[in-house]
Write an enzyme that holds these catalytic residues in place. Structure first.
Site, PDB file in Angstrom:
ATOM      1  N   SER A  46      66.905  23.898  68.722  1.00 34.37           N
ATOM      2  CA  SER A  46      67.125  23.095  67.515  1.00 34.37           C
ATOM      3  C   SER A  46      68.587  22.664  67.434  1.00 34.37           C
ATOM      4  CB  SER A  46      66.758  23.889  66.263  1.00 34.37           C
ATOM      5  OG  SER A  46      65.369  24.070  66.184  1.00 34.37           O
ATOM      6  N   ASN A  70      64.786  38.428  66.073  1.00 33.18           N
ATOM      7  CA  ASN A  70      66.043  37.727  66.311  1.00 33.18           C
ATOM      8  C   ASN A  70      66.592  37.109  65.044  1.00 33.18           C
ATOM      9  OD1 ASN A  70      66.433  34.539  66.416  1.00 33.18           O
ATOM     10  ND2 ASN A  70      64.260  34.972  66.761  1.00 33.18           N
ATOM     11  N   GLY A  73      70.875  32.532  64.179  1.00 35.85           N
ATOM     12  CA  GLY A  73      71.668  31.695  63.260  1.00 35.85           C
ATOM     13  C   GLY A  73      71.827  30.269  63.756  1.00 35.85           C
ATOM     14  N   LEU A  74      70.841  29.792  64.511  1.00 33.88           N
ATOM     15  CA  LEU A  74      70.819  28.404  64.991  1.00 33.88           C
ATOM     16  C   LEU A  74      72.103  27.982  65.728  1.00 33.88           C
ATOM     17  CD1 LEU A  74      69.025  26.664  61.956  1.00 33.88           C
ATOM     18  CD2 LEU A  74      68.063  27.078  64.236  1.00 33.88           C
ATOM     19  N   CYS A 129      63.028  27.928  60.324  1.00 31.22           N
ATOM     20  CA  CYS A 129      63.819  29.087  60.748  1.00 31.22           C
ATOM     21  C   CYS A 129      63.969  30.026  59.547  1.00 31.22           C
ATOM     22  CB  CYS A 129      65.194  28.635  61.236  1.00 31.22           C
ATOM     23  SG  CYS A 129      66.233  30.018  61.690  1.00 31.22           S
ATOM     24  N   ILE A 190      53.331  28.671  64.698  1.00 30.28           N
ATOM     25  CA  ILE A 190      54.242  29.063  63.650  1.00 30.28           C
ATOM     26  C   ILE A 190      55.666  29.283  64.189  1.00 30.28           C
ATOM     27  CG2 ILE A 190      52.527  30.189  62.188  1.00 30.28           C
ATOM     28  CD1 ILE A 190      53.283  32.879  63.482  1.00 30.28           C
ATOM     29  N   GLY A 264      57.303  31.012  73.808  1.00 29.96           N
ATOM     30  CA  GLY A 264      58.697  31.371  73.614  1.00 29.96           C
ATOM     31  C   GLY A 264      59.031  32.759  74.127  1.00 29.96           C
TER      32      GLY A 264
END
Ligand SMILES: Cc1cc2nc3c(=O)[nH]c(=O)nc-3n(C[C@H](O)[C@H](O)[C@H](O)COP(=O)(O)O)c2cc1C
Length: 314
Positions: A46, A70, A73-74, A129, A190, A264
């Site tokens: 992202s 996890n 925090g992007l 997120c 999801i 993932g």
């Protein structure tokens, strides 16, 4: 041999397996590696308008047999730096879906437009997120906001827009319907489930952020239920995500209603070789189960049931 091509909102994929956002998608080389290993396509990590460091460590705790926690925090290089990575993957013929995030509709439209110009085939909006302040599920838990964000992006770009939904809500179907009203070409579900772990010796949360998101085998039943409910209520295609590791996991998602699936945590644990196993194993397994194609399996577990049904029985 059963046909395994997938058609996702007009995008033709050689097979239904996509690399999920946030795992292995940092660079053009890694995106290409997933495709060369057998994925049908990839979703980028992202990307936001500006670079972000993410949270301090520890950001991940792993439980090999059932999942991963996890709170990254992007972290991402920002949309100014990232296009060259997409370009590298596109030059190698990789079908790339660009994942973007922002704090509001205008922000999503802006970063979505810039992501479109990198040559991605579709956008996936990260409305889900579970651990980033003012972003992700904080935007994507409100159906009105989901509709506004999706509509703003759909107006700003020409490529299909997928809305990635959060399971951290009382009513995921309302979020899916809102995305559809906003003009989404599909929904992905999801993202991770809000979760945490505590170190009893330290008397502290394990992750630096405290709260994080759960993924992997443990969330597969949740993902299946969400896809099942969305299939009953929506007309747009659904991308199934959550705990997929084996061919049968992916077929279960197809039967629940997923037209394509993302993988993932299985890649985080086992590397991109998992795409080779999945893509090689799918045709024969579909044959064994009596399906002529992947498309034939999509939604097949709903056959003979009256639709739509309301939510869970009490
Ligand atoms: C380490 C990690 C980072 C992730 N980063 C993102 C991200 O940047 N954007 C996003 O939409 N989802 C992100 N996700 C969620 C995954 O794309 C996926 O929705 C979720 O992990 C469930 O699938 P899985 O069980 O196959 O991992 C991340 C997941 C993990 C484990």
């Amino acid at each position: 041999m059963a046909a395994v091509e997938a058609n996702l909102a007009g995008i033709r994929l050689r097979n239904p397996f996509l690399l999920a956002s946030g795992i292995w998608g940092e660079s053009g080389e890694s995106l290409r590696g997933a495709y060369e290993a057998g994925a049908g396509g990839v979703v980028t990590k992202s990307i936001g308008a500006v670079p972000r460091d993410g949270y301090p460590n520890p950001t991940v705790e792993t439980f090999e047999s059932w999942g991963m926690l996890n709170a990254m925090g992007l972290p991402n290089p920002g949309i100014v730096e990232y296009p060259q990575e997409v370009a590298r993957a596109r030059a190698a013929g990789v079908p790339v879906i660009g994942s973007v995030f922002a704090g509001d509709a205008d922000g999503f439209a802006d970063v979505g437009r810039r992501m479109e110009s990198t040559g991605v085939l579709a956008l996936e909006l990260n409305l889900s997120c579970p651990h980033a302040k003012g972003l992700g599920s904080e935007v994507g838990s409100d159906p009105g906001e989901v509709e506004r964000v999706v509509r703003a992006v759909v107006r700003a770009v020409k490529i299909p827009v997928l809305a990635k939904l959060t399971p951290n809500t009382a009513d995921v179907v309302a979020l899916g319907l809102a995305a559809e009203r906003g003009g989404a070409a599909g929904v992905s579900a999801i993202n991770t489930l809000r979760a945490m772990s505590i170190d009893v010796t330290l008397r502290r949360p394990v992750l630096a952020n405290g709260l994080g998101g759960l993924s992997g085998a443990a969330v597969k039943p949740v993902g299946l239920a969400v896809v099942w409910q969305l299939f009953d209520a929506l007309t747009v295609p659904i991308v199934g995500i959550g705990g997929i590791r084996t061919v049968d996991d992916s077929i279960a998602y197809a039967l629940a209603g997923a037209r394509a699936v993302e993988v993932g945590t299985a890649v985080a644990f086992g590397g991109v070789g998992v795409f080779g196993e999945l893509s090689r194993g799918l045709p024969g397994r579909l044959d064994e189960l009596g399906f002529r194609s992947w498309e034939d399996a999509v939604g097949a577990a709903h056959a003979g049931r009256s639709r739509p049904t309301s939510s869970v029985p009490s």
